[in-house]
Every structure is written in C-alpha cells, then in structure tokens.
Design a protein around this motif. Structure first.
Motif, mmCIF file in Angstrom:
data_model
loop_
_atom_site.group_PDB
_atom_site.id
_atom_site.type_symbol
_atom_site.label_atom_id
_atom_site.label_comp_id
_atom_site.label_asym_id
_atom_site.label_seq_id
_atom_site.Cartn_x
_atom_site.Cartn_y
_atom_site.Cartn_z
ATOM 1 N N CYS A 1 0.922 -1.154 -0.161
ATOM 2 C CA CYS A 1 0.019 0.078 -0.092
ATOM 3 C C CYS A 1 0.903 1.311 -0.007
ATOM 4 O O CYS A 1 1.556 1.594 0.987
ATOM 5 C CB CYS A 1 -0.949 -0.056 1.254
ATOM 6 N N ASP A 2 0.817 1.989 -1.070
ATOM 7 C CA ASP A 2 1.758 2.913 -1.331
ATOM 8 C C ASP A 2 1.174 4.534 -0.686
ATOM 9 O O ASP A 2 1.950 5.201 -0.068
ATOM 10 C CB ASP A 2 2.272 3.425 -2.688
ATOM 11 N N ALA A 3 -0.121 4.232 -0.549
ATOM 12 C CA ALA A 3 -0.774 5.533 0.135
ATOM 13 C C ALA A 3 -2.135 5.084 0.575
ATOM 14 O O ALA A 3 -2.927 4.314 -0.270
ATOM 15 C CB ALA A 3 -0.667 6.840 -0.897
ATOM 16 N N MET A 4 -2.555 5.453 1.541
ATOM 17 C CA MET A 4 -3.967 5.201 2.054
ATOM 18 C C MET A 4 -4.657 6.647 2.326
ATOM 19 O O MET A 4 -4.192 7.368 3.063
ATOM 20 C CB MET A 4 -4.315 4.488 3.151
ATOM 21 N N HIS B 1 6.236 1.622 4.370
ATOM 22 C CA HIS B 1 6.419 2.756 3.666
ATOM 23 C C HIS B 1 5.117 3.864 3.647
ATOM 24 O O HIS B 1 5.119 4.855 3.012
ATOM 25 C CB HIS B 1 7.161 2.600 2.520
ATOM 26 N N THR B 2 4.076 3.385 3.803
ATOM 27 C CA THR B 2 2.816 3.561 3.467
ATOM 28 C C THR B 2 2.615 5.295 4.079
ATOM 29 O O THR B 2 2.680 5.605 5.137
ATOM 30 C CB THR B 2 1.633 2.926 4.212
ATOM 31 N N LYS B 3 2.171 6.035 2.883
ATOM 32 C CA LYS B 3 1.763 7.314 3.229
ATOM 33 C C LYS B 3 0.347 7.282 3.763
ATOM 34 O O LYS B 3 -0.553 7.031 2.827
ATOM 35 C CB LYS B 3 1.945 8.229 2.103
ATOM 36 N N LEU B 4 -0.027 7.802 4.774
ATOM 37 C CA LEU B 4 -1.539 7.796 5.575
ATOM 38 C C LEU B 4 -1.718 9.302 5.335
ATOM 39 O O LEU B 4 -1.088 10.170 6.004
ATOM 40 C CB LEU B 4 -1.393 7.292 6.774
ATOM 41 N N ASN C 1 3.472 11.097 11.779
ATOM 42 C CA ASN C 1 3.593 10.342 10.606
ATOM 43 C C ASN C 1 2.413 10.660 9.505
ATOM 44 O O ASN C 1 2.539 10.354 8.552
ATOM 45 C CB ASN C 1 3.875 9.058 10.496
ATOM 46 N N VAL C 2 1.260 11.299 10.037
ATOM 47 C CA VAL C 2 0.116 11.278 9.291
ATOM 48 C C VAL C 2 0.055 12.688 8.612
ATOM 49 O O VAL C 2 0.694 13.651 8.982
ATOM 50 C CB VAL C 2 -1.273 11.171 10.184
ATOM 51 N N ILE C 3 -0.013 12.690 7.065
ATOM 52 C CA ILE C 3 -0.179 13.860 6.478
ATOM 53 C C ILE C 3 -1.420 14.397 6.000
ATOM 54 O O ILE C 3 -2.285 13.571 6.067
ATOM 55 C CB ILE C 3 0.425 13.484 4.885
ATOM 56 N N PHE D 1 6.118 4.588 -4.495
ATOM 57 C CA PHE D 1 6.162 3.408 -5.009
ATOM 58 C C PHE D 1 7.676 2.654 -4.660
ATOM 59 O O PHE D 1 7.898 1.631 -4.374
ATOM 60 C CB PHE D 1 5.864 3.395 -6.323
ATOM 61 N N GLN D 2 8.933 3.434 -4.673
ATOM 62 C CA GLN D 2 9.920 2.968 -4.787
ATOM 63 C C GLN D 2 10.500 2.965 -3.396
ATOM 64 O O GLN D 2 11.859 2.608 -3.076
ATOM 65 C CB GLN D 2 11.059 3.801 -5.845
ATOM 66 N N ASN D 3 9.984 3.217 -2.525
ATOM 67 C CA ASN D 3 10.230 3.346 -1.122
ATOM 68 C C ASN D 3 9.828 2.176 -0.213
ATOM 69 O O ASN D 3 9.868 2.108 0.988
ATOM 70 C CB ASN D 3 9.861 4.723 -0.364
ATOM 71 N N ARG D 4 9.265 1.260 -0.833
ATOM 72 C CA ARG D 4 8.752 -0.060 -0.154
ATOM 73 C C ARG D 4 9.971 -0.869 0.858
ATOM 74 O O ARG D 4 11.024 -0.948 0.163
ATOM 75 C CB ARG D 4 8.116 -1.081 -1.043
#
Length: 686
Positions: A363-366, A385-388, A401-403, A427-430
């Motif tokens: 999951c790259d972003a939720m 690595h997921t961006k929330l 860590n929440v944006i 995507f490349q930060n997994r």
C-alpha cells in the motif's frame, strides 16, 4: 549484587508481561472466515504489529455498558446499573444518583446513538449539498452535473418547477443550472429551515406518512432533531423512555428520509446514477507491480476526483517513470462502495481489513476522509512505507507520521493529483517484503431503484410489477435488506455470509449495502451464477431468467435510502398491500458496530420493517424499554426491533416474519405461473 538481582527481577517481570501480551492475540481462523484476512493476521503477528483482531482479544467489553445501563451524562456518575438474575423477580428498583431508572438510562443512551449516527450521515449529506451548490453556481469547475434526468426526477419533491410557461402560453424547459441552483438551495434548507417538515417525507407511501403524522414524529429539520436529542438526554430533562424514543424516531427519520436520501440523490446527479457493472473484491485486488492507492471512508467528493486523476494519462505515464506498470485503486468501507458502483473500482476489504491493506507491504498510500477510520492505521503505517493521508477538516489524527491535505472542492483536481503523485513517488520506497493474498472474487454491483426497475421490468413494462408478480406467485418468498458493519466481537464476515446464504436458500432476495455488500462480494455471492449454487428453486429461476445475482449490492451506508425507495416502489406496483409494513420484507444488521447502524435500524423500524440485529444490543439491561422496542413500536409504525446472535436463528426469524406477512396478504401458497395476454397486462397498468 542487590542491584543485579533487582535488574534480573525487572527483566523476568518484563518477559512475563510480554509473554502475557503475546498470549492475548487472535486466532486467525477464529477471527475471520476470510482466507486473505487470516493470512494477513498471521503476518501482522509475525511482524509484531497489533491489529483490531488482537486488541479485541486483549480488551473485553464492559458488561454493564454493553447492556446500555451505564449513565455518564453528568459528573456524579458514571452510574452503573447492571441487570442481575433477580431483577425480574419484582419491581425494578435500580436507579442512578439522580433517580434515573434503567429504562430512562437505556433510552437516553440509545437515542444518543441515533443522534450520533444521524449526525454522521446527515453531515455527509450536507457536505455533498454544499458541493452541489458550488457546481450550480459555477464555482467548482472540476465537477459537473452528470445525470440531468435524475435532477429532473428529484426536483418536484422540492417543489422546483422543471418547465416554465411563457406569456404566449408556450411551455419551455428551464435551464439545468437554474433548476440545480434551486434544488441545491432547498436541499440545504432541510438542515435548518425554521418551519415546516422535510420535503422527502411525502415520498413514503401515504399510509406510512399518516402514521408518522399521527405519532407526531414528522421531522422539522435535520439539525434540530439531532440537537433536541442532546437536550432531552441532558441530566434532568426527558425521563420517559416512550417520549425519548419518540424523539429518537424523529431524528432517525431525518436521517433516512432526509440527510441520507439527499446525499444519495445529489451524489447520483453529480457523479452519475449507478448501473450494474463488473468488478472484484478482497485484498487480492492489490498488485505488486502497480502503485497501490487505497481510498477509505464514506464521502465520495474527493474519491471521485482521485479516480479521475489516477485514470488520467498524465498520472499513468508518471507512474511508469518510477518503474510501476500502472496505478491500482482500491476501496475500503463506503467510499470504496461509492467508487465501486460508479467506476468499478474494486474494494480491497471491509471495515476490519483496513489495517491489513497496509500490512501487505504494497500500500503506497491510504487516503481517508470521514467515519470508520481507525486511528491505529497511523501506527501500522509507521511499520511500512505507506503514506497515510487525512483529507477532511473534521477528521485529523494526532500522530506525526500522518499527512494532512485538506481537500477543497474549488480546486478538487489539483488536490487529487497531488495525492496520486504522492502515492506514485512512494512506490520505490517499499521497505518490507510484499505479501498480497491471492484471494479475490468477481462481483456485479451498482444496483439501484432505477436499475432494478429496468432489470426486473424490462423496457416493455419498466416497473416493479415483475418483482411483485414473482413474490405473489411464490417464486420469490420475500425481500431482505441485509446491511451494516463488521464487529471484532464476532468472527469477521461469518454472520453476514451465514445469514445471507440462509435467506437466498429459502428464496428470499437480498438487497445489501455497506460492509455487508463487500463481505458478500468477497464470498462470491454477487454474481448471477451464484443463484444456481446457493438459491432455492424459485429465486434461482428468477435470477437465471433475468440475469441478476440473488444479492443486489445497492451501495454505501447512506444508500440504505435506496432500499426505502425500492420498498416504496414495490408498494406502488400493487398487489402486496398499501404500506411498507404490509410487505413480506425484513431488515438485518448481522455484525453492526456503529452508531450509524442504530440510526438506520430505527428509521427502518419507523418505516415499517421488522429489523433484526446481531452480536449485541444496547438495551438488554433494561427489559421494559427493550420490550417496548421489540413489540410496542409495531403497533405505532408497523415495524419493530429484534435481536438474535445465532445467524441461522437470525435468518429464520426474518423468514418467519416474511411468511407471516405472506399469510396476511393471502399469498402464503405458491401459485402456478399464468400466461398473461395483452388485455391482462393492461388491467395491471390501469
């Protein structure tokens, strides 16, 4: 030496605490019937990440709170009134410090849940209405009116004319934007108008409207009914459980026949009225070689733009520059259902699977908006690595860590592209091994009042007569609305699936929304082919002939209003009584957990439906009040509550009610199909 001994004791104690904590984890198979969910629970435990399933094992519910008899509405409390075994032996003498009885406390708590649920759904509707107004005024260029026919269909309910008569007697169509502006303003007025009643109440069958009027529960405006609940349940105000539930009914009707129905209608006008389409469901929809963007929550205003942005050639090309083959969107909860029914975006899972989508490592972003979003998502995202990304001004999280990207409809596409680009860049930060379960299933979703009319009536008749004919002749035994959440206090999806399978096996066609719809999709129950495997012979024949699944997915939580209107159409088609309460129909929320479910249940009951809840019920500690809900409300509205934990018994309570209504209508014996000529058909239409 003493310090060393002390240190050893601390280490040993720490190990014991850790061992105790380690023991309180969920059994994956016991926690869910879904293979993908079981796989992700195991992975989370191996990685030392706690999920809702583990927390449910470690924290048990309060025995008194679950009965509905704990009052904390003032600082003299909480006053806890447990129901003891001897409570039924004589008069119930239990009371709080102020003297409030168990019935008063349970009724106050119950209607506060109605207020919370109605506020959530209706505030959703208000947000949609505000965007609708911005579009009508030409202030938001990224949205447009997609379904003009739906706009023209709902305008008369607000008293808005769709034509204009010129001085020379000509009748001309009004400008669409003029109609939209007037509809939008009248819709917004429903939240706070000073006098009158809600416009949509008269969409109900006339006998039902008259019941509401006689009972004195016609909602005046949406906000007022919610505010009045909070006033009445303040310490020392309303202390009569019958009067309290009367106000709870007003607020619930303001939700079902107000805020939720407005939300559904305006969303259809803006984003398009759903029609059946094919998609998939479950965590297996995620793709390792794609950017995976999961959209979670309940309000489709932003998600509509994210879908458009993610499908743009610009973003697809950009994704390829970072090594991805494309962008895979997935939904969780009702935002997922909204983008499913209009665009075919597959849901990745139900409410209880939201943490698990991140635990796949893919999951790259939720992106989340409002309602049913677990705060623990932020803690899980820290491990990957997921961006929330939170997007709504009323729904933020405290974790660093929440944006937060606050969405603004005036530059909607700009915000959406920013979010999609953030997912692509990530995507490349997994950093963890990707483990996506293979489990997924095909589904047909996107049913609504309009599409059911077409599929069951065809272009020739175009109405609900065919459905009614098949109920009357016994091929379809009745109709069940099975809806609602998941609850970690019961095995994930088991009650949903067991009840639905038992209903369709007994020729009851099922209308579903929310997480029940996703659960049924995951189980493979949302395809026409399902009928031959799981249905009784009558329902199987109808499904095969018409080409529909036996379980019709009608959308998100607010789209329960579609079920109300579908039931109204059945009444209008004739032959099955004059009111919703006459229909061989029943409602169910097998695994409910949200306050929204209580509001939905109350407006279904007040609309004439027998409604059964599973898992738990928040009035068990007040038997007199519960008896009023379970029996006396039927005398007022024609509908009543019930509660059954066992899913087979739960389904058969619904079937027994359906059979009772069939008998009352005189259609309890199956009838052979009669070939009708044109004259017979014309009589039906008369």
């Amino acid at each position: 030496m003493a310090e060393e001994t002390k240190l050893k004791k601390v280490v040993v104690a720490d190990k014991e605490v850790k061992a105790e904590k380690a023991a309180k984890v969920a059994d994956p198979v016991g926690a869910s019937i879904d293979i993908a969910t079981q796989q992700m629970i195991r992975r989370a435990q191996e990685l030392g990440i706690d999920t809702v399933f583990d927390r449910a094992e470690a924290m048990k519910p309060c025995n008194i709170g679950i009965q509905g008899t704990c009052c904390k509405n003032c600082s003299m409390g909480p006053c806890r009134l447990p129901l003891t075994k001897s409570a039924g032996d004589g008069p119930d003498e239990r009371k709080g410090l102020c003297g409030a009885s168990a019935n008063t406390i349970a009724a106050r708590n119950f209607i506060r849940m109605v207020a919370g649920g109605a506020a959530a759904h209706s505030d959703h509707g208000r947000g949609v209405a505000e965007v609708f107004m911005a579009v009508a005024r030409g202030e938001s260029h990224d949205y447009k009116i997609k379904d003009v026919n739906k706009l023209l269909a709902i305008a008369p309910h607000y008293g808005v004319e769709t034509t204009v008569k010129t001085d020379d007697g000509q009748v001309l169509d009004r400008d669409v934007n003029e109609i939209a502006l007037e509809v939008g303003q009248k819709a917004l007025d429903e939240w706070g108008k000073a006098e009158g009643e809600l416009c949509y109440l008269k969409r109900a069958p006339q006998p039902l409207y008259e019941k509401w009027k006689k009972a004195g529960v016609l909602p005046r405006n949406i906000d007022r009914e919610i505010v009045e609940i909070m006033h009445r349940t303040h310490m020392g105000v309303d202390q009569d459980y019958k009067n309290l539930i009367k106000q709870g009914t007003r607020a619930a009707l303001a939700d079902g026949w107000g805020g939720s129905m407005i939300a559904t209608d305006l969303q259809d006008v803006l984003f398009g009225t759903p029609y059946p389409l094919q998609s998939e469901a479950n965590l297996g929809i995620m793709k390792e070689d794609h950017v995976n963007l999961i959209i979670h929550g309940h309000e489709p205003i932003l998600s509509e733009m994210i879908v458009a942005a993610a499908q743009s050639q610009e973003m697809i090309d950009y994704a390829k520059t970072v090594g991805a083959k494309g962008i895979q969107l997935g939904g969780i909860c009702c935002t997922g259902n909204e983008i499913l029914q209009r665009h075919g975006v597959p849901p990745a899972g139900t409410f209880l699977q939201q943490e698990l989508a991140i635990i796949t490592g893919a999951c790259d972003a939720m992106v989340v908006d409002i309602q049913c979003v677990m705060q623990n998502l932020a803690n899980v995202a820290k491990c990957f690595h997921t961006k929330l990304i939170t997007t709504h001004r009323i729904a933020r999280m405290e974790q660093e860590n929440v944006i937060h990207i606050e969405f603004d409809e005036h530059h909607a596409m700009e915000d959406a592209k920013r979010i999609v680009k953030m997912a692509i860049d990530n995507f490349q930060n997994r950093k963890a091994e990707v483990m996506i379960p293979r489990a997924k299933a095909t589904q047909i979703a996107g049913f609504g009042v309009e599409s059911i009319r077409y599929h069951l009536g065809g272009t020739f008749r175009g109405d609900y007569y065919t459905l009614n004919d098949n109920i009357i002749n016994g091929r379809i035994r009745g109709i069940a609305g099975v809806v609602g959440c998941n609850n970690a206090r019961t095995r994930h999806n088991e009650n949903h699936i067991t009840i639905v399978k038992e209903l369709i096996k007994n020729d009851v066609i099922v209308l579903t929304t929310g997480c029940n719809g996703i659960a049924c999709a995951m189980e493979g129950l949302l395809t026409p082919e399902t009928a031959a495997v799981f249905c009784g012979p009558g329902l199987a024949e109808v499904c095969e002939t018409v080409g529909i699944p036996p379980v019709l997915h009608m959308g998100s939580c607010v789209d329960n209003s579609r079920i109300l209107l579908a039931a109204t159409e059945v009444v209008k088609a004739g032959g099955l009584g004059n009111d919703i309460s006459d229909l061989p129909a029943a409602g169910s929320a097998p695994e409910w957990m949200s306050e929204k479910a209580i509001s939905i249940g109350q407006y279904f009951v007040a609309s004439g439906f027998y409604t059964v809840f599973g898992v738990t019920f928040p009035t068990t500690g007040a038997p007199v009040f519960q008896d009023y809900l379970f029996h006396e409300l039927e005398k007022i509205y024609g509908g009543m509550w019930d509660f059954e934990i066992d899913p087979i018994k739960h389904a058969h309570k619904m079937i027994a009610h359906i059979d009772k209504k069939r008998k009352a209508l005189g259609i309890d014996k199956a009838r052979e199909r009669v070939l009708m000529d044109m004259a017979d058909r014309m009589k039906l239409s008369a």
